[in-house]
Motif scaffolding. Structure first.
Motif, PDB file in Angstrom:
ATOM      1  N   ASP A 222      13.566  -4.042  -9.448  1.00  0.00           N
ATOM      2  CA  ASP A 222      14.399  -3.803  -8.199  1.00  0.00           C
ATOM      3  C   ASP A 222      14.484  -4.920  -7.306  1.00  0.00           C
ATOM      4  OD1 ASP A 222      15.214  -1.147  -8.654  1.00  0.00           O
ATOM      5  OD2 ASP A 222      13.299  -0.335  -8.242  1.00  0.00           O
ATOM      6  N   PHE A 223      13.314  -5.586  -7.322  1.00  0.00           N
ATOM      7  CA  PHE A 223      13.153  -6.754  -6.228  1.00  0.00           C
ATOM      8  C   PHE A 223      12.375  -7.921  -7.081  1.00  0.00           C
ATOM      9  CE2 PHE A 223      12.635  -2.754  -3.512  1.00  0.00           C
ATOM     10  CZ  PHE A 223      13.943  -3.029  -3.034  1.00  0.00           C
ATOM     11  N   ASP A 224      12.478  -9.059  -6.228  1.00  0.00           N
ATOM     12  CA  ASP A 224      11.938 -10.320  -6.915  1.00  0.00           C
ATOM     13  C   ASP A 224      10.603 -10.375  -6.936  1.00  0.00           C
ATOM     14  OD1 ASP A 224      11.706 -10.801  -4.208  1.00  0.00           O
ATOM     15  OD2 ASP A 224      13.128 -12.510  -4.320  1.00  0.00           O
ATOM     16  N   SER A 225       9.882  -9.389  -6.401  1.00  0.00           N
ATOM     17  CA  SER A 225       8.222  -9.094  -6.308  1.00  0.00           C
ATOM     18  C   SER A 225       8.056  -7.602  -5.907  1.00  0.00           C
ATOM     19  CB  SER A 225       7.679 -10.048  -5.259  1.00  0.00           C
ATOM     20  OG  SER A 225       7.891  -9.704  -4.005  1.00  0.00           O
ATOM     21  N   ASP A 226       7.004  -7.266  -6.187  1.00  0.00           N
ATOM     22  CA  ASP A 226       6.713  -5.740  -5.908  1.00  0.00           C
ATOM     23  C   ASP A 226       6.556  -5.487  -4.254  1.00  0.00           C
ATOM     24  OD1 ASP A 226       4.651  -3.303  -5.139  1.00  0.00           O
ATOM     25  OD2 ASP A 226       4.961  -3.089  -7.193  1.00  0.00           O
ATOM     26  N   PRO A 227       7.197  -4.274  -3.952  1.00  0.00           N
ATOM     27  CA  PRO A 227       7.152  -4.167  -2.345  1.00  0.00           C
ATOM     28  C   PRO A 227       5.916  -3.893  -1.709  1.00  0.00           C
ATOM     29  CG  PRO A 227       8.971  -2.766  -3.616  1.00  0.00           C
ATOM     30  CD  PRO A 227       7.979  -3.397  -4.598  1.00  0.00           C
ATOM     31  N   GLY A 228       4.916  -4.019  -2.432  1.00  0.00           N
ATOM     32  CA  GLY A 228       3.626  -3.819  -1.944  1.00  0.00           C
ATOM     33  C   GLY A 228       3.067  -5.219  -1.212  1.00  0.00           C
ATOM     34  N   TRP A 229       3.755  -6.213  -1.522  1.00  0.00           N
ATOM     35  CA  TRP A 229       3.687  -7.516  -1.114  1.00  0.00           C
ATOM     36  C   TRP A 229       4.068  -7.700   0.427  1.00  0.00           C
ATOM     37  CZ3 TRP A 229       0.205 -10.901  -2.466  1.00  0.00           C
ATOM     38  CH2 TRP A 229      -0.308 -11.106  -3.859  1.00  0.00           C
ATOM     39  N   LEU A 230       4.906  -6.723   0.702  1.00  0.00           N
ATOM     40  CA  LEU A 230       5.347  -6.651   2.330  1.00  0.00           C
ATOM     41  C   LEU A 230       4.254  -6.184   3.126  1.00  0.00           C
ATOM     42  CD1 LEU A 230       8.860  -5.337   1.546  1.00  0.00           C
ATOM     43  CD2 LEU A 230       8.332  -7.799   2.337  1.00  0.00           C
ATOM     44  N   GLY A 231       3.251  -5.680   2.799  1.00  0.00           N
ATOM     45  CA  GLY A 231       2.227  -4.819   3.618  1.00  0.00           C
ATOM     46  C   GLY A 231       0.964  -5.021   3.135  1.00  0.00           C
ATOM     47  N   PRO A 232       0.129  -4.319   3.633  1.00  0.00           N
ATOM     48  CA  PRO A 232      -1.317  -4.430   3.398  1.00  0.00           C
ATOM     49  C   PRO A 232      -1.628  -3.783   1.897  1.00  0.00           C
ATOM     50  CG  PRO A 232      -0.879  -2.213   4.580  1.00  0.00           C
ATOM     51  CD  PRO A 232       0.464  -3.169   4.807  1.00  0.00           C
ATOM     52  N   LYS A 233      -1.011  -3.154   1.210  1.00  0.00           N
ATOM     53  CA  LYS A 233      -1.192  -2.861  -0.177  1.00  0.00           C
ATOM     54  C   LYS A 233      -1.829  -3.945  -1.157  1.00  0.00           C
ATOM     55  CE  LYS A 233       0.519  -0.581  -4.222  1.00  0.00           C
ATOM     56  NZ  LYS A 233       1.733   0.109  -4.838  1.00  0.00           N
ATOM     57  N   TYR A 234      -1.088  -5.281  -0.838  1.00  0.00           N
ATOM     58  CA  TYR A 234      -1.673  -6.599  -1.768  1.00  0.00           C
ATOM     59  C   TYR A 234      -2.032  -7.661  -0.702  1.00  0.00           C
ATOM     60  CZ  TYR A 234       0.830  -4.336  -5.633  1.00  0.00           C
ATOM     61  OH  TYR A 234       1.094  -3.303  -6.772  1.00  0.00           O
ATOM     62  N   LEU A 235      -1.414  -7.543   0.549  1.00  0.00           N
ATOM     63  CA  LEU A 235      -1.689  -8.808   1.238  1.00  0.00           C
ATOM     64  C   LEU A 235      -3.321  -8.702   2.069  1.00  0.00           C
ATOM     65  CD1 LEU A 235       1.609  -9.327   3.517  1.00  0.00           C
ATOM     66  CD2 LEU A 235       0.669 -10.656   1.574  1.00  0.00           C
ATOM     67  N   PRO A 367       4.000 -14.176  -1.816  1.00  0.00           N
ATOM     68  CA  PRO A 367       5.456 -14.284  -2.765  1.00  0.00           C
ATOM     69  C   PRO A 367       6.599 -13.891  -1.996  1.00  0.00           C
ATOM     70  CG  PRO A 367       4.120 -12.488  -3.511  1.00  0.00           C
ATOM     71  CD  PRO A 367       3.192 -12.938  -2.497  1.00  0.00           C
ATOM     72  N   VAL A 368       6.613 -13.220  -1.097  1.00  0.00           N
ATOM     73  CA  VAL A 368       7.931 -12.809  -0.212  1.00  0.00           C
ATOM     74  C   VAL A 368       8.513 -13.877   0.567  1.00  0.00           C
ATOM     75  CG1 VAL A 368       7.395 -10.314  -0.532  1.00  0.00           C
ATOM     76  CG2 VAL A 368       6.926 -11.598   1.606  1.00  0.00           C
ATOM     77  N   ALA A 369       7.672 -15.028   0.868  1.00  0.00           N
ATOM     78  CA  ALA A 369       7.987 -16.125   1.807  1.00  0.00           C
ATOM     79  C   ALA A 369       9.519 -16.547   1.838  1.00  0.00           C
ATOM     80  CB  ALA A 369       6.879 -17.023   1.789  1.00  0.00           C
TER      81      ALA A 369
END
Length: 386
Positions: A222-235, A367-369
């Motif tokens: 769906d996206f070019d990286s997992d949506p978890g990278w937008l918040g605390p899940k991965y960050l 990765p979302v930068a």
């Protein structure tokens, strides 16, 4: 003297500029945006038009207005038909672009615009000085480096020599120019969203044959990286890592390179079924000139004959603005990771008054930068520090 100078007027730079003006951190006279193009986000609009994009990959809350729900309000107030698509509410491209331009007009962004190319940056007595190709110099308290990465097209080894000899037969989508003017057959090379959009668009618009050549089977994301990278899940875990080699490895692993959305996959398979598109999954070994145009020798499958090749093989990896930024790094001993990219603080500040956005900020933002979500994150951090 300006309060802020933003180098780069694409999605990244305009996102920072819009937030500064929107929150009245600066007036139009105190802000300068320097970009080689005539208008804001011109490269974005030209590129997306060239490849025939109709809907963005990103969801409805990712745009340039600081209000995350602004685009949904805009779609409703202007009565757009089919304004959003799919589970993630991906917006229509034309609506997204018009929303951007209306925002720019509302906040007077274009009054701060200067069409020029930056060639140098100096720091003296707590002040930054930006020099341009037109031999002008502009002083400012703060600078944002928001240069893009797509100005240097990547040519595979087999294409580099052929490009010099046959420039009218081998082209790259990142090259300047609005339209693709090939009357007969054309082959698109690449396996990601850009190549898929191009192949889909050309197969719908053209009478000549269209071939899509890719090295691997279609990979759907769906996206070019997992949506978890937008918040605390991965960050949260990412932010605890102090080794920048490890951060770079995590970014590379997290990016879904060479992937396409399910909707685009369905469209390509429909065009293939209707015999408007030929899809070849194999590796190109060599390209030869022929009487018909070009002959492409594949590793495992039959040779492909085409009049022209259109490459969607990405940009050269490397530091944005490296032509002049390398000198700045050396002169002021700016901290860099082993990959050569900036090591900045949580506010995206590299040196006092020097901030970064986009690819230059990815070791801090993850990765979302480089995408629109990253532009929003960078703008928020930079403006909050002002």
């Amino acid at each position: 003297m300006f309060k802020w100078i933003i180098i780069g007027g694409g999605i990244q730079g305009c996102s920072v500029a819009a937030r500064l003006l929107y929150h009245k951190k600066v007036t139009g006279d105190e802000l300068l945006i320097i970009d080689p193009h005539q208008e804001p986000i011109e490269t974005w609009k030209s590129f997306t038009n060239k490849i025939g994009m109709h809907y963005l990959r990103s969801p409805s809350v990712h745009h340039l207005n600081p209000d995350p729900y602004s685009l949904k309000k805009y779609a409703k107030s202007n009565d757009y038909a089919q304004a959003f698509k799919g589970y993630y509410q991906r917006p229509r491209l034309d609506m997204f672009n018009q929303h951007c331009m209306e925002l720019f007009n509302h906040i007077g962004l274009q009054s701060s615009w200067k069409q020029d190319t930056v060639e140098g940056l100096n720091y003296e007595s707590g002040c930054w000085s930006v020099t341009t190709a037109s031999h002008q110099s502009f002083d400012t308290e703060k600078v944002v480096l928001a240069m893009g990465i797509n100005h240097q097209p990547h040519y595979p080894t087999w294409a580099a020599d052929m490009k010099e000899e046959y420039p009218d037969k081998i082209m790259h989508v990142f090259e300047d120019g609005e339209d693709i003017n090939i009357d007969n057959s054309i082959a698109v090379v690449g396996g990601g969203m850009t190549a898929a959009h191009l192949a889909n668009t050309l197969s719908q618009r053209r009478h000549g044959s269209v071939t899509l050549i890719k090295r691997h089977p279609f990979r759907q994301k769906d996206f070019d990286s997992d949506p978890g990278w937008l918040g605390p899940k991965y960050l949260n875990k990412y932010n605890q890592i102090t080794c920048y080699k490890e951060r770079r490895a995590m970014i590379q692993e997290a990016r879904h390179r060479g992937t396409i959305t399910k909707g685009l996959y369905v469209s390509l398979k429909r065009q293939e079924k209707n015999k408007k598109l030929t899809i070849v999954t194999d590796e190109i070994k060599k390209v030869y000139p022929s009487k018909q145009g070009l002959e492409i020798k594949m590793k495992n499958s039959s040779r492909v004959h085409t009049d022209a090749l259109l490459l969607a093989t990405g940009a050269e990896s490397g530091l944005p603005g490296r032509e002049w930024l390398t000198t700045v790094i050396q002169e002021y001993n700016l901290p860099c990771a082993p990959c050569g990219f900036p090591v900045v603080d949580s506010r995206l500040q590299w040196k006092k008054g020097l901030f970064v956005a986009g690819a230059l900020a990815e070791l801090e933002l993850g990765p979302v930068a480089r995408n629109i979500a990253g532009a929003r994150k960078a703008a928020a951090r930079i403006v909050e520090s002002s």
